[in-house]
Design a protein around this motif. Structure first.
Motif, short mmCIF file in Angstrom:
data_model
loop_
_atom_site.label_atom_id
_atom_site.label_comp_id
_atom_site.label_asym_id
_atom_site.label_seq_id
_atom_site.Cartn_x
_atom_site.Cartn_y
_atom_site.Cartn_z
N PRO A 108 0.83 -1.20 0.00
CA PRO A 108 0.00 0.00 0.00
C PRO A 108 0.87 1.25 0.00
N HIS A 109 0.36 2.31 -0.55
CA HIS A 109 1.06 3.59 -0.51
C HIS A 109 1.15 4.03 0.96
N PRO A 110 2.33 4.45 1.42
CA PRO A 110 2.47 4.80 2.84
C PRO A 110 1.70 6.05 3.26
N GLY A 111 1.28 6.86 2.31
CA GLY A 111 0.58 8.09 2.66
C GLY A 111 -0.93 8.01 2.51
N ARG A 112 -1.44 6.84 2.16
CA ARG A 112 -2.88 6.71 1.95
C ARG A 112 -3.39 5.40 2.53
N ALA A 113 -4.62 5.43 2.95
CA ALA A 113 -5.26 4.19 3.41
C ALA A 113 -5.64 3.38 2.17
N ALA A 114 -5.41 2.07 2.24
CA ALA A 114 -5.75 1.19 1.13
C ALA A 114 -6.64 0.07 1.65
N PRO A 115 -7.60 -0.37 0.84
CA PRO A 115 -8.41 -1.51 1.28
C PRO A 115 -7.59 -2.79 1.27
N GLY A 116 -7.82 -3.63 2.23
CA GLY A 116 -7.14 -4.93 2.27
C GLY A 116 -5.81 -4.89 2.99
N VAL A 117 -4.75 -4.68 2.27
CA VAL A 117 -3.41 -4.73 2.85
C VAL A 117 -3.05 -3.36 3.47
N ARG A 118 -2.35 -3.42 4.62
CA ARG A 118 -1.97 -2.15 5.28
C ARG A 118 -0.64 -2.32 6.00
N TRP A 119 0.02 -1.20 6.25
CA TRP A 119 1.28 -1.21 6.99
C TRP A 119 1.00 -1.26 8.48
N LEU A 120 1.60 -2.20 9.19
CA LEU A 120 1.61 -2.17 10.65
C LEU A 120 2.86 -1.44 11.12
N VAL A 121 3.95 -1.62 10.38
CA VAL A 121 5.18 -0.85 10.60
C VAL A 121 5.58 -0.33 9.23
#
Length: 158
Positions: A108-121
């Protein structure tokens, strides 16, 4: 994250792409905010089942403070730990999948919320990755912690 931090992270991630400029251009315009990047060039990803992955991340944070980048799949069913390239090809572990050379990872782009996959770190943009030896120790500790409640339950066998 602020704009300059996001740019640093985007640049670091884009550097893994065969054509970083084209990748960045496409990624910035992606309606889902996600893109595919090849593993095995700048990093591999070790993918753990969600429960073990979350417990492992908690142990890593206790041990090191801030581990390398970690992704969570849809619904948190899997967590992906970014490790040095070449790690996935030599990793042996039940239930752990490796993404290395020849595989692609949805990021996912680090500056935007994305459906499904996301950054935990979120990546730090400097290339910090999780040390595989430390990750393995954290996984063992996490597995022991997860097993501990079951070990304390009374034996109900006849």
């Amino acid at each position: 994250m602020q704009g300059s931090e996001i740019k640093t992270v985007v640049d670091w991630l884009a550097a893994a792409a065969p054509d970083p400029d084209a990748f960045r251009w496409d990624w910035e315009r992606s309606p889902r905010g996600t893109a595919l990047l090849p593993a095995g060039r700048r990093w591999d990803v070790l993918i753990l089942p969600g429960r073990l992955g979350r417990a492992t991340l908690a142990v890593l944070r206790r041990l090191r403070g801030r581990p390398g980048p970690v992704l969570a799949g849809p619904g948190g069913t899997r967590l992906g730990f970014f490790v040095p390239p070449g790690t996935a090809s030599g990793w042996i572990g039940t239930g752990v999948r490796g993404a290395g050379r020849g595989t692609w990872i949805v990021v996912p782009h680090p500056g935007r919320a994305a459906p499904g996959v996301r950054w935990l770190v979120v990546p730090d943009g400097r290339g910090t990755l999780t040390d595989p030896a430390v990750l393995e120790l954290a996984m063992h500790e996490a597995a022991a912690e997860l097993a501990a409640p079951a070990a304390r339950e009374p034996d109900r066998s006849p």
